[in-house]
Write a protein that holds these residues in place. Structure first.
Motif, short mmCIF file in Angstrom:
data_model
loop_
_atom_site.label_atom_id
_atom_site.label_comp_id
_atom_site.label_asym_id
_atom_site.label_seq_id
_atom_site.Cartn_x
_atom_site.Cartn_y
_atom_site.Cartn_z
N GLU A 44 0.85 -1.18 0.00
CA GLU A 44 0.00 0.00 0.00
C GLU A 44 0.89 1.24 0.00
N LEU A 45 0.71 2.08 -0.99
CA LEU A 45 1.37 3.38 -1.06
C LEU A 45 0.34 4.41 -0.62
N GLY A 74 -6.97 3.01 -9.82
CA GLY A 74 -7.27 4.27 -9.18
C GLY A 74 -6.07 5.05 -8.66
N CYS A 75 -4.87 4.53 -8.89
CA CYS A 75 -3.68 5.16 -8.31
C CYS A 75 -3.46 6.59 -8.80
N ALA A 76 -3.56 6.80 -10.10
CA ALA A 76 -3.27 8.12 -10.66
C ALA A 76 -4.23 9.18 -10.14
N ALA A 77 -5.48 8.78 -9.90
CA ALA A 77 -6.45 9.73 -9.38
C ALA A 77 -6.17 10.05 -7.91
N ALA A 78 -5.77 9.02 -7.14
CA ALA A 78 -5.52 9.23 -5.72
C ALA A 78 -4.18 9.94 -5.49
N LEU A 79 -3.16 9.50 -6.19
CA LEU A 79 -1.80 10.04 -6.03
C LEU A 79 -1.26 10.35 -7.42
N PRO A 80 -1.45 11.56 -7.93
CA PRO A 80 -1.12 11.90 -9.31
C PRO A 80 0.31 11.57 -9.74
N PHE A 81 1.26 11.65 -8.83
CA PHE A 81 2.65 11.39 -9.23
C PHE A 81 2.87 9.94 -9.66
N THR A 82 1.97 9.03 -9.29
CA THR A 82 2.16 7.62 -9.64
C THR A 82 2.02 7.36 -11.14
N LYS A 83 1.44 8.32 -11.87
CA LYS A 83 1.29 8.11 -13.32
C LYS A 83 2.63 8.03 -14.02
N ASP A 84 3.69 8.53 -13.37
CA ASP A 84 5.03 8.50 -13.97
C ASP A 84 5.80 7.23 -13.62
N ARG A 98 13.26 2.10 -4.82
CA ARG A 98 12.99 3.20 -5.74
C ARG A 98 11.82 2.85 -6.67
N LEU A 99 10.82 3.72 -6.70
CA LEU A 99 9.78 3.66 -7.72
C LEU A 99 10.19 4.69 -8.76
N GLN A 100 10.36 4.25 -10.00
CA GLN A 100 11.04 5.08 -10.99
C GLN A 100 10.27 5.22 -12.28
N ASP A 101 10.72 6.21 -13.10
CA ASP A 101 10.07 6.45 -14.38
C ASP A 101 10.72 5.64 -15.48
N ALA A 102 10.29 5.86 -16.71
CA ALA A 102 10.76 5.06 -17.84
C ALA A 102 12.25 5.22 -18.09
N ALA A 103 12.84 6.32 -17.63
CA ALA A 103 14.28 6.54 -17.81
C ALA A 103 15.08 6.01 -16.64
N GLY A 104 14.41 5.42 -15.66
CA GLY A 104 15.10 4.90 -14.49
C GLY A 104 15.36 5.94 -13.43
#
Length: 238
Positions: A44-45, A74-84, A98-104
């Motif tokens: 759970e985040l 529902g993650c992006a709606a609850a915590l917008p930064f998770t969309k990345d 580390r939770l990371q984006d497509a570039a690492g």
């Protein structure tokens, strides 16, 4: 002139064996794979007060720049930064999740603050918690069971105060509590305004910074600790 004592000291130093450079402990090298294995599963985040939550499933399969994960819809709606967030990894000395984006690049980095609970900070947003999903839901269920009216009684059963525990957020994982009229003077002077569950204890806190701690006596009541000859016990309001 050199004294005889100084000559002896220098000679003694010269006779000492030359020590090899220290070798790094292999424990650090093992941390990353061990943590990586332990993190696989559902987490759970959430914000610290759990007003906004998101379920993250960390997987052991390789992905570009890291390992695969899944975010509930529902993650992006609850915590917008998770969309990345597209993958996860272990960084640092094997102690950063580390939770990371497509570039690492890091979207958010977490470090373990206690067993199974990780904290991460996003600049200008605040602290977020990553916790084992089953443990997080168990805590939420326990908190839900605490909400409502309670009576504070002495060990002989004499009622000394009534109070209501709410789920109204008061910041820092705390929630509002309200005393009912005609409380015992000692309780009225304490005047708790917030409550929380922490490491199996129920805590009442006053605006003056004073804290009373209670431990579960059984499924129906909580006893103030440390115990005394004339204990205070919280039971469900009748």
């Amino acid at each position: 002139m050199f004294s005889c004592r100084r000559v002896i000291a220098v000679a003694a130093l010269a006779a000492l064996p030359v020590l090899a450079p220290p070798v790094m402990s292999p424990v650090l090298a093992q941390d990353a794979p061990n943590l990586k294995k332990d993190m696989v599963g559902q987490w759970e985040l959430a914000t610290t007060e759990r007003s906004k939550t998101c379920v993250v499933t960390l997987k052991g399969d390789a992905a570009p720049q890291g390992l695969k994960l899944e975010l509930e819809p529902g993650c992006a709606a609850a915590l917008p930064f998770t969309k990345d967030i597209t993958s996860w990894n272990i960084k640092g000395l094997g102690d950063i999740v580390r939770l990371q984006d497509a570039a690492g690049q890091p979207v958010i980095d977490f470090t373990e603050v206690e067993s199974g609970i990780f904290e991460g900070l996003r600049t200008n947003e605040g602290v977020y918690i990553l916790q084992n999903l089953a443990a997080a839901r168990s805590l939420a269920k326990s908190m839900d069971q605490m909400i409502g009216d309670w009576s504070m009684v002495r060990g002989n059963g004499q009622a000394v105060c009534g109070l209501t525990l709410t789920n109204t957020e008061a910041g820092q994982d705390n929630f509002q509590v309200f005393l009912k009229p005609k409380c015992d003077p000692a309780v009225a002077a304490f005047a708790p305004t917030q409550w929380r569950l922490d490491h199996g204890q129920m805590q009442l806190m006053s605006s003056k910074g004073e804290t009373w701690q209670f431990e579960a006596d059984d499924n129906a009541q909580w006893r103030r600790v440390p115990d005394s000859a004339d204990p205070l016990i919280m039971i469900r309001g009748q």
